[in-house]
Design a protein around this motif. Structure first.
Motif, PDB file in Angstrom:
ATOM      1  N   VAL A 135       0.836  -1.197   0.000  1.00 40.44           N
ATOM      2  CA  VAL A 135       0.000   0.000   0.000  1.00 40.44           C
ATOM      3  C   VAL A 135       0.875   1.253   0.000  1.00 40.44           C
ATOM      4  O   VAL A 135       0.618   2.222  -0.725  1.00 40.44           O
ATOM      5  N   VAL A 136       1.920   1.241   0.812  1.00 43.27           N
ATOM      6  CA  VAL A 136       2.845   2.376   0.851  1.00 43.27           C
ATOM      7  C   VAL A 136       3.519   2.556  -0.506  1.00 43.27           C
ATOM      8  O   VAL A 136       3.626   3.672  -1.031  1.00 43.27           O
ATOM      9  N   ALA A 137       3.962   1.452  -1.096  1.00 41.04           N
ATOM     10  CA  ALA A 137       4.639   1.512  -2.391  1.00 41.04           C
ATOM     11  C   ALA A 137       3.718   2.063  -3.472  1.00 41.04           C
ATOM     12  O   ALA A 137       4.134   2.847  -4.326  1.00 41.04           O
ATOM     13  N   ARG A 138       2.454   1.654  -3.423  1.00 36.27           N
ATOM     14  CA  ARG A 138       1.504   2.141  -4.418  1.00 36.27           C
ATOM     15  C   ARG A 138       1.316   3.651  -4.287  1.00 36.27           C
ATOM     16  O   ARG A 138       1.290   4.388  -5.277  1.00 36.27           O
ATOM     17  N   ALA A 139       1.203   4.143  -3.057  1.00 38.45           N
ATOM     18  CA  ALA A 139       1.026   5.572  -2.839  1.00 38.45           C
ATOM     19  C   ALA A 139       2.251   6.358  -3.297  1.00 38.45           C
ATOM     20  O   ALA A 139       2.144   7.475  -3.792  1.00 38.45           O
ATOM     21  N   GLN A 140       3.438   5.758  -3.138  1.00 38.59           N
ATOM     22  CA  GLN A 140       4.680   6.432  -3.499  1.00 38.59           C
ATOM     23  C   GLN A 140       5.055   6.247  -4.969  1.00 38.59           C
ATOM     24  O   GLN A 140       5.985   6.886  -5.460  1.00 38.59           O
ATOM     25  N   GLY A 141       4.350   5.365  -5.662  1.00 39.90           N
ATOM     26  CA  GLY A 141       4.748   5.029  -7.028  1.00 39.90           C
ATOM     27  C   GLY A 141       6.055   4.253  -7.051  1.00 39.90           C
ATOM     28  O   GLY A 141       6.792   4.262  -8.043  1.00 39.90           O
ATOM     29  N   ASN A 142       6.332   3.554  -5.957  1.00 38.20           N
ATOM     30  CA  ASN A 142       7.612   2.871  -5.777  1.00 38.20           C
ATOM     31  C   ASN A 142       7.449   1.370  -6.036  1.00 38.20           C
ATOM     32  O   ASN A 142       7.441   0.555  -5.114  1.00 38.20           O
ATOM     33  N   TYR A 143       7.287   1.020  -7.303  1.00 35.37           N
ATOM     34  CA  TYR A 143       7.142  -0.381  -7.668  1.00 35.37           C
ATOM     35  C   TYR A 143       7.659  -0.592  -9.084  1.00 35.37           C
ATOM     36  O   TYR A 143       7.817   0.362  -9.842  1.00 35.37           O
TER      37      TYR A 143
END
Length: 225
Positions: free
Chosen positions: A54-62
């Motif tokens: 969820v954090v990665a999705r919010a940060q665009g970190n994937y």
């Protein structure tokens, strides 16, 4: 007063998270709304956890499938790539496999049997006994597997993972050959370039491959590292 209830864990249902969303605000609102709706209170020393996805999705970190494809292509070039020992999963491994397939021309997919490393079965172990097949010594082609066991669907998902993975690979433009073996060395009869996808045993698998003539060996944790 005697304690009669141990730790209580609640999974909270929030909105779909998109890149750029205010994750802090969403978490707070989700926690308070759930407590209010369900009628429980938030106490001192309660713990709120947020999954890394969820954090990665919010940060665009994937990583995207194209990112995976580019790195795999850089590592293997035009080689036929042995993709060995993946778990059978639509939501954990399938997208990784899409990226891998998009970055190569041919995949030799080697599946462990009767199950993957986390216990998802391709075939019931009792059927191996009936057919006289030893999973530790016998290598099967896709045709041989089908002749012995037919088309098996996962108990819970209803998916034939052999068919699913093969179609997924071919949909990304790569050709695919499927074999079944629990011996890492088997893949070296097909290619010297290997991406080993087991998790818990990957270091052993890589050691065995390198000791027996493999030329390029990577594991999933080497992709986009």
């Amino acid at each position: 007063m005697e304690r009669v209830v141990g730790t209580v864990v609640r999974g909270l249902r929030g909105p779909i998270i998109n890149e750029g969303d205010n994750i802090e605000q969403i978490v707070v609102e989700t926690v308070l709304n759930a407590a209010n709706t369900e009628g429980y209170s938030i106490e001192d020393r309660d713990i709120v956890t947020v999954t890394e996805s969820v954090v990665a999705r919010a940060q665009g970190n994937y990583a995207s499938i194209n990112d995976i494809a580019a790195d795999v292509a850089a590592k293997f070039g035009d080689d036929t790539v042995g993709v060995i020992f993946p778990i059978l999963s639509r939501n954990r491994f399938a997208n990784c496999l899409r990226g891998i397939a998009k970055g190569v021309k041919k995949v030799v997919l080697m599946l462990s049997y009767p199950s993957d490393e986390v216990g998802n079965h391709l075939v019931d172990i009792d059927e191996l006994d009936v057919k006289g097949i030893n999973p530790w010594t016998d290598t099967l082609t896709e045709v041989e597997f089908r002749e012995h066991f037919g088309y098996k669907k996962h108990t819970f998902t209803g998916v034939d993972y052999i068919e699913y993975y093969k179609e997924l690979i071919e949909a990304e433009g790569a050709s695919c050959e499927v074999i079944f073996s629990n011996n890492p060395k088997t893949i070296l009869d097909f290619t010297k370039s290997v991406l080993t996808c087991d998790i818990h045993t990957r270091l052993r698998t890589k050691r065995i491959l390198m000791a027996n003539g493999a030329e390029k060996v990577y594991s999933l944790d080497n992709i986009l590292s």
